[in-house]
Scaffold this motif. Structure first.
Motif, short mmCIF file in Angstrom:
data_model
loop_
_atom_site.label_atom_id
_atom_site.label_comp_id
_atom_site.label_asym_id
_atom_site.label_seq_id
_atom_site.Cartn_x
_atom_site.Cartn_y
_atom_site.Cartn_z
N ASN A 199 0.83 -1.21 0.00
CA ASN A 199 0.00 0.00 0.00
C ASN A 199 0.87 1.27 0.00
O ASN A 199 2.08 1.22 0.19
CB ASN A 199 -0.94 -0.05 1.21
CG ASN A 199 -2.31 0.50 0.88
OD1 ASN A 199 -2.41 1.58 0.29
ND2 ASN A 199 -3.35 -0.21 1.25
N HIS A 223 -0.94 -8.14 2.99
CA HIS A 223 -1.25 -6.71 2.84
C HIS A 223 -0.26 -5.94 3.70
O HIS A 223 -0.28 -6.06 4.94
CB HIS A 223 -2.68 -6.42 3.28
CG HIS A 223 -3.07 -4.98 3.10
ND1 HIS A 223 -4.31 -4.50 3.44
CD2 HIS A 223 -2.40 -3.91 2.61
CE1 HIS A 223 -4.38 -3.20 3.17
NE2 HIS A 223 -3.22 -2.82 2.67
N GLY A 234 0.03 -3.56 9.61
CA GLY A 234 -0.84 -2.37 9.67
C GLY A 234 -0.16 -1.07 9.28
O GLY A 234 1.06 -1.00 9.10
N VAL A 235 -0.99 -0.05 9.20
CA VAL A 235 -0.52 1.28 8.78
C VAL A 235 0.56 1.78 9.75
O VAL A 235 0.44 1.65 10.97
CB VAL A 235 -1.73 2.24 8.68
CG1 VAL A 235 -2.42 2.44 10.03
CG2 VAL A 235 -1.34 3.57 8.09
N THR A 294 -1.68 -10.55 12.25
CA THR A 294 -2.02 -9.13 12.06
C THR A 294 -1.13 -8.29 12.96
O THR A 294 -1.05 -8.54 14.17
CB THR A 294 -3.50 -8.87 12.44
OG1 THR A 294 -4.33 -9.70 11.63
CG2 THR A 294 -3.88 -7.41 12.22
N GLY A 327 -0.89 -4.70 14.41
CA GLY A 327 -1.77 -3.53 14.60
C GLY A 327 -1.11 -2.24 14.13
O GLY A 327 0.12 -2.12 14.13
N VAL A 356 0.21 -5.72 18.95
CA VAL A 356 0.07 -4.25 18.91
C VAL A 356 1.15 -3.64 19.80
O VAL A 356 1.69 -4.29 20.69
CB VAL A 356 -1.31 -3.76 19.41
CG1 VAL A 356 -2.43 -4.24 18.51
CG2 VAL A 356 -1.58 -4.19 20.85
N GLY A 357 1.43 -2.36 19.55
CA GLY A 357 2.24 -1.57 20.47
C GLY A 357 3.71 -1.53 20.14
O GLY A 357 4.20 -2.10 19.17
N LEU A 364 -1.91 -9.29 21.39
CA LEU A 364 -3.22 -8.84 21.85
C LEU A 364 -4.12 -10.05 22.06
O LEU A 364 -4.83 -10.18 23.03
CB LEU A 364 -3.82 -7.87 20.82
CG LEU A 364 -5.21 -7.31 21.06
CD1 LEU A 364 -5.23 -6.41 22.31
CD2 LEU A 364 -5.69 -6.52 19.85
N ARG A 365 -4.06 -10.99 21.10
CA ARG A 365 -4.76 -12.29 21.22
C ARG A 365 -4.32 -13.22 20.13
O ARG A 365 -3.65 -12.79 19.20
CB ARG A 365 -6.28 -12.11 21.20
CG ARG A 365 -6.85 -11.58 19.89
CD ARG A 365 -8.36 -11.57 19.91
NE ARG A 365 -8.86 -11.09 18.64
CZ ARG A 365 -9.07 -9.79 18.35
NH1 ARG A 365 -8.85 -8.89 19.29
NH2 ARG A 365 -9.49 -9.46 17.16
C1 LIG Z 1 -4.89 -4.48 16.04
C2 LIG Z 1 -6.31 -4.48 15.48
C3 LIG Z 1 -6.42 -5.55 14.38
C4 LIG Z 1 -7.22 -4.84 16.63
O1 LIG Z 1 -8.53 -4.72 16.22
P1 LIG Z 1 -9.70 -5.27 17.20
O2 LIG Z 1 -9.50 -6.71 17.41
O3 LIG Z 1 -10.99 -4.81 16.63
O4 LIG Z 1 -9.34 -4.56 18.56
P2 LIG Z 1 -10.16 -3.51 19.41
O5 LIG Z 1 -10.38 -2.27 18.62
O6 LIG Z 1 -11.33 -4.22 20.00
O7 LIG Z 1 -9.13 -3.16 20.56
C5 LIG Z 1 -8.74 -4.10 21.56
C6 LIG Z 1 -7.72 -3.43 22.44
O8 LIG Z 1 -6.48 -3.26 21.71
C7 LIG Z 1 -6.15 -1.86 21.64
N1 LIG Z 1 -5.65 -1.62 20.29
C8 LIG Z 1 -6.30 -1.85 19.12
N2 LIG Z 1 -5.52 -1.55 18.08
C9 LIG Z 1 -4.35 -1.10 18.60
C10 LIG Z 1 -3.14 -0.63 18.02
N3 LIG Z 1 -3.00 -0.58 16.69
N4 LIG Z 1 -2.15 -0.27 18.83
C11 LIG Z 1 -2.30 -0.31 20.18
N5 LIG Z 1 -3.41 -0.76 20.79
C12 LIG Z 1 -4.42 -1.15 20.00
C13 LIG Z 1 -7.44 -1.11 21.91
O9 LIG Z 1 -7.18 0.17 22.43
C14 LIG Z 1 -8.10 -2.02 22.91
O10 LIG Z 1 -7.50 -1.84 24.16
P3 LIG Z 1 -8.34 -1.98 25.53
O11 LIG Z 1 -8.83 -3.41 25.57
O12 LIG Z 1 -7.35 -1.67 26.58
O13 LIG Z 1 -9.46 -1.01 25.42
C15 LIG Z 1 -6.69 -3.09 14.85
O14 LIG Z 1 -6.94 -2.13 15.85
C16 LIG Z 1 -5.61 -2.54 13.94
O15 LIG Z 1 -4.68 -1.82 14.35
N6 LIG Z 1 -5.76 -2.91 12.63
C17 LIG Z 1 -4.89 -2.44 11.58
C18 LIG Z 1 -5.57 -1.26 10.88
C19 LIG Z 1 -4.79 -0.77 9.70
O16 LIG Z 1 -3.58 -0.71 9.69
N7 LIG Z 1 -5.52 -0.43 8.65
C20 LIG Z 1 -4.92 0.01 7.41
C21 LIG Z 1 -5.87 -0.29 6.27
S1 LIG Z 1 -5.20 0.19 4.75
#
Ligand SMILES: CC(C)(COP(=O)(O)OP(=O)(O)OC[C@H]1O[C@@H](n2cnc3c(N)ncnc32)[C@H](O)[C@@H]1OP(=O)(O)O)[C@@H](O)C(=O)NCCC(=O)NCCS
Length: 206
Positions: free
Chosen positions: A128, A144, A164-165, A180, A182, A198-199, A205-206
């Motif tokens: 991307n 991706h 991720g981004v 994945t 994050g 993540v982080g 995360l799981r």
């Molecule tokens: C990591 C990811 C897959 C998790 O999605 P999810 O399973 O729906 O997770 P949730 O939004 O329910 O968040 C769960 C917890 O993780 C945390 N979290 C989610 N994404 C995070 C990230 N990128 N970095 C740090 N913490 C993150 C949330 O704050 C939440 O914390 P909490 O339980 O303390 O409140 C998503 O947030 C992500 O980053 N996806 C990538 C998006 C991207 O890059 N898109 C580009 C498209 S071109």
């Protein structure tokens, strides 16, 4: 006239169409299983569903699956491959891909990407906008790499994984299949199959 068929009329599809039209294709036609409810995708018409695309494949000089979800994109890519459709990759003219890198069919490389020497990018991948892939990286089918992600040298990314981004990945890391990373993570340890991290530093995360 070179005509490209795109399967998947969403936001990602619009970007792929836009790139196709600045990289040598004369026209694009969208197909999507949400047709006829979805009849437009930005400036382009959606002209049929997936089955109709397969019936009309011979009208197109190329076809690409323009669906963001990695698992769905890969399964549709295989479906079209099985029918003998001419799967192609689409590369934005501002992308820099080493002549010593390999890019397999069905992938899209967006504006501003850099792919360095001895990299391999599998089928149906998305690299991307503005992502960089340094030397000796091996990216499996269906990955991706999201906008602005940076992979250092000697990284492996497994099948259908998403980076991720804005992610940064330290050199030599292996990211498993269907993993994945994050948004914004900094990856300094290997990532197992199917895991979400993540982080900074990235943790499970799981
Ligand atoms: C990591 C990811 C897959 C998790 O999605 P999810 O399973 O729906 O997770 P949730 O939004 O329910 O968040 C769960 C917890 O993780 C945390 N979290 C989610 N994404 C995070 C990230 N990128 N970095 C740090 N913490 C993150 C949330 O704050 C939440 O914390 P909490 O339980 O303390 O409140 C998503 O947030 C992500 O980053 N996806 C990538 C998006 C991207 O890059 N898109 C580009 C498209 S071109």
């Amino acid at each position: 006239m070179k005509q490209l068929a795109l399967l998947g009329a969403g936001g990602h599809g619009k970007v792929v169409a836009d790139i196709a039209l600045v990289s040598g294709w004369d026209g694009v036609s969208f197909f999507d299983d949400a047709w006829p409810e979805r009849s437009k995708n930005g400036p382009w018409a959606v002209v049929g569903n997936g089955a109709m695309l397969i019936a009309r494949l011979r009208e197109f000089q190329g076809v690409i699956v323009s669906i963001g979800d990695c698992a769905i994109r890969w399964s549709k890519h295989l479906e079209i491959r099985a029918t003998g459709g001419e799967l192609v990759s689409v590369v934005h003219p501002s992308a820099t891909i080493s002549r010593y890198a390999s890019l397999v069919v069905g992938s899209v490389v967006m504006a501003g990407v850099v792919v360095n020497v001895d990299c391999h990018i599998g089928q149906a991948a998305i690299i991307n906008t503005g992502a960089t892939i340094d030397h000796d990286c091996w990216l499996a089918d269906g990955v991706h790499i999201c906008p602005g992600a940076h992979l250092s040298g000697n990284i492996r990314v497994g099948h259908y994984s998403t980076v991720g981004v804005g992610v940064a990945v330290k050199q030599g890391i292996t990211i498993g299949n269907q993993a994945t990373i994050g948004a914004g993570a900094v990856v300094v340890n290997h990532v197992d199959d199917g895991v979400i991290v993540v982080g900074n530093p990235a943790r499970k995360l799981r």
